[in-house]
Design a protein around this motif. Structure first.
Motif, PDB file in Angstrom:
ATOM      1  N   VAL A  54      93.469  49.004   3.412  1.00 52.97           N
ATOM      2  CA  VAL A  54      94.076  48.257   3.897  1.00 52.97           C
ATOM      3  C   VAL A  54      93.684  46.555   4.145  1.00 52.97           C
ATOM      4  O   VAL A  54      92.816  46.662   4.989  1.00 52.97           O
ATOM      5  CB  VAL A  54      94.974  48.839   5.099  1.00 52.97           C
ATOM      6  N   PRO A  55      94.202  45.659   3.611  1.00 49.27           N
ATOM      7  CA  PRO A  55      93.656  44.393   4.026  1.00 49.27           C
ATOM      8  C   PRO A  55      94.349  43.692   5.027  1.00 49.27           C
ATOM      9  O   PRO A  55      95.443  43.928   5.336  1.00 49.27           O
ATOM     10  CB  PRO A  55      94.060  43.594   2.822  1.00 49.27           C
ATOM     11  N   VAL A  56      93.442  43.103   6.011  1.00 43.87           N
ATOM     12  CA  VAL A  56      93.670  42.829   7.190  1.00 43.87           C
ATOM     13  C   VAL A  56      93.126  41.250   7.477  1.00 43.87           C
ATOM     14  O   VAL A  56      92.016  40.998   7.036  1.00 43.87           O
ATOM     15  CB  VAL A  56      93.434  43.716   8.684  1.00 43.87           C
ATOM     16  N   LYS A  57      93.819  40.324   8.085  1.00 41.60           N
ATOM     17  CA  LYS A  57      93.209  38.930   8.377  1.00 41.60           C
ATOM     18  C   LYS A  57      92.928  38.895   9.845  1.00 41.60           C
ATOM     19  O   LYS A  57      92.026  38.112  10.351  1.00 41.60           O
ATOM     20  CB  LYS A  57      94.247  37.769   8.032  1.00 41.60           C
ATOM     21  N   THR A  58      93.376  39.854  10.755  1.00 40.65           N
ATOM     22  CA  THR A  58      92.916  39.668  12.158  1.00 40.65           C
ATOM     23  C   THR A  58      93.023  41.160  12.652  1.00 40.65           C
ATOM     24  O   THR A  58      93.761  42.110  11.922  1.00 40.65           O
ATOM     25  CB  THR A  58      94.204  39.073  13.113  1.00 40.65           C
ATOM     26  N   PHE A  59      92.393  41.385  13.817  1.00 43.71           N
ATOM     27  CA  PHE A  59      92.436  42.732  14.581  1.00 43.71           C
ATOM     28  C   PHE A  59      93.923  43.357  14.828  1.00 43.71           C
ATOM     29  O   PHE A  59      94.133  44.275  14.869  1.00 43.71           O
ATOM     30  CB  PHE A  59      91.611  42.682  15.796  1.00 43.71           C
ATOM     31  N   HIS A  60      94.517  42.208  15.106  1.00 41.80           N
ATOM     32  CA  HIS A  60      95.729  42.678  15.461  1.00 41.80           C
ATOM     33  C   HIS A  60      96.824  43.045  14.201  1.00 41.80           C
ATOM     34  O   HIS A  60      97.595  44.124  14.383  1.00 41.80           O
ATOM     35  CB  HIS A  60      96.779  41.181  15.828  1.00 41.80           C
ATOM     36  N   ASP A  61      96.624  42.756  12.984  1.00 41.14           N
ATOM     37  CA  ASP A  61      97.010  43.353  11.895  1.00 41.14           C
ATOM     38  C   ASP A  61      96.599  44.676  11.746  1.00 41.14           C
ATOM     39  O   ASP A  61      97.738  45.525  11.508  1.00 41.14           O
ATOM     40  CB  ASP A  61      96.514  42.419  10.472  1.00 41.14           C
ATOM     41  N   SER A  88     102.461  51.171  13.041  1.00 44.90           N
ATOM     42  CA  SER A  88     103.639  51.511  11.868  1.00 44.90           C
ATOM     43  C   SER A  88     103.584  52.661  11.508  1.00 44.90           C
ATOM     44  O   SER A  88     104.554  53.398  10.963  1.00 44.90           O
ATOM     45  CB  SER A  88     103.661  50.560  10.955  1.00 44.90           C
ATOM     46  N   LEU A  89     102.351  53.498  11.497  1.00 44.47           N
ATOM     47  CA  LEU A  89     102.229  54.872  10.943  1.00 44.47           C
ATOM     48  C   LEU A  89     102.952  55.939  11.856  1.00 44.47           C
ATOM     49  O   LEU A  89     103.662  56.888  11.260  1.00 44.47           O
ATOM     50  CB  LEU A  89     100.781  55.295  11.039  1.00 44.47           C
ATOM     51  N   ASP A 147      90.099  58.076   6.179  1.00 42.87           N
ATOM     52  CA  ASP A 147      91.294  58.014   5.493  1.00 42.87           C
ATOM     53  C   ASP A 147      92.027  56.789   5.569  1.00 42.87           C
ATOM     54  O   ASP A 147      92.782  56.407   4.626  1.00 42.87           O
ATOM     55  CB  ASP A 147      92.412  59.011   6.041  1.00 42.87           C
ATOM     56  N   ILE A 148      91.384  55.695   6.318  1.00 41.09           N
ATOM     57  CA  ILE A 148      92.051  54.489   6.359  1.00 41.09           C
ATOM     58  C   ILE A 148      90.819  53.425   6.566  1.00 41.09           C
ATOM     59  O   ILE A 148      90.150  53.546   7.514  1.00 41.09           O
ATOM     60  CB  ILE A 148      93.099  53.993   7.527  1.00 41.09           C
ATOM     61  N   PHE A 149      90.728  52.477   5.530  1.00 40.30           N
ATOM     62  CA  PHE A 149      89.806  51.485   5.573  1.00 40.30           C
ATOM     63  C   PHE A 149      90.301  50.194   5.447  1.00 40.30           C
ATOM     64  O   PHE A 149      90.781  49.749   4.778  1.00 40.30           O
ATOM     65  CB  PHE A 149      88.862  51.874   4.286  1.00 40.30           C
ATOM     66  N   PHE A 150      90.067  49.553   6.746  1.00 38.40           N
ATOM     67  CA  PHE A 150      90.355  48.057   6.883  1.00 38.40           C
ATOM     68  C   PHE A 150      89.513  47.298   6.201  1.00 38.40           C
ATOM     69  O   PHE A 150      88.063  47.175   6.596  1.00 38.40           O
ATOM     70  CB  PHE A 150      90.824  47.905   8.325  1.00 38.40           C
ATOM     71  N   VAL A 151      89.837  46.356   5.564  1.00 41.62           N
ATOM     72  CA  VAL A 151      88.756  45.316   4.861  1.00 41.62           C
ATOM     73  C   VAL A 151      89.389  44.142   5.010  1.00 41.62           C
ATOM     74  O   VAL A 151      90.713  43.739   5.182  1.00 41.62           O
ATOM     75  CB  VAL A 151      88.932  45.772   3.445  1.00 41.62           C
ATOM     76  N   PRO A 152      88.789  43.166   5.652  1.00 40.15           N
ATOM     77  CA  PRO A 152      88.842  41.761   5.848  1.00 40.15           C
ATOM     78  C   PRO A 152      89.494  41.004   4.548  1.00 40.15           C
ATOM     79  O   PRO A 152      88.789  41.038   3.357  1.00 40.15           O
ATOM     80  CB  PRO A 152      87.628  41.127   6.483  1.00 40.15           C
ATOM     81  N   TYR A 153      90.596  40.421   4.729  1.00 38.36           N
ATOM     82  CA  TYR A 153      91.037  39.707   3.573  1.00 38.36           C
ATOM     83  C   TYR A 153      91.168  38.256   3.986  1.00 38.36           C
ATOM     84  O   TYR A 153      91.653  37.754   4.915  1.00 38.36           O
ATOM     85  CB  TYR A 153      92.728  40.075   3.346  1.00 38.36           C
TER      86      TYR A 153
END
Length: 71
Positions: free
Chosen positions: A52-59, A66-67, A16-22
């Protein structure tokens, strides 16, 4: 790399959530995020999955927190 295929695999496995390095585009190369969104478009932008684009693991952690408002 391989984000296009990874999005399809994630969708087929009910992710349901796919994090992709941005990262910013370098010298005209397609970014991972652009590849992921292209696949998401081909899938018809399913409401059951978010890209969901992320730059870091913390993102990624911040997004998950936030969910549930940090609970």
């Amino acid at each position: 790399g391989g984000m296009y295929s990874k999005v399809f695999t994630a969708y087929n496995n009910s992710v349901d959530i796919f994090f992709v390095p941005y990262m910013e585009d370098v010298e005209g190369y397609t970014t991972n995020y652009e590849d992921a969104m292209r696949a998401y478009d081909v899938l018809g932008r399913p409401e059951s999955m978010k890209i969901v684009p992320v730059k870091t693991f913390h993102d990624a952690i911040k997004y998950l927190e936030s969910l549930n408002n940090g609970v």
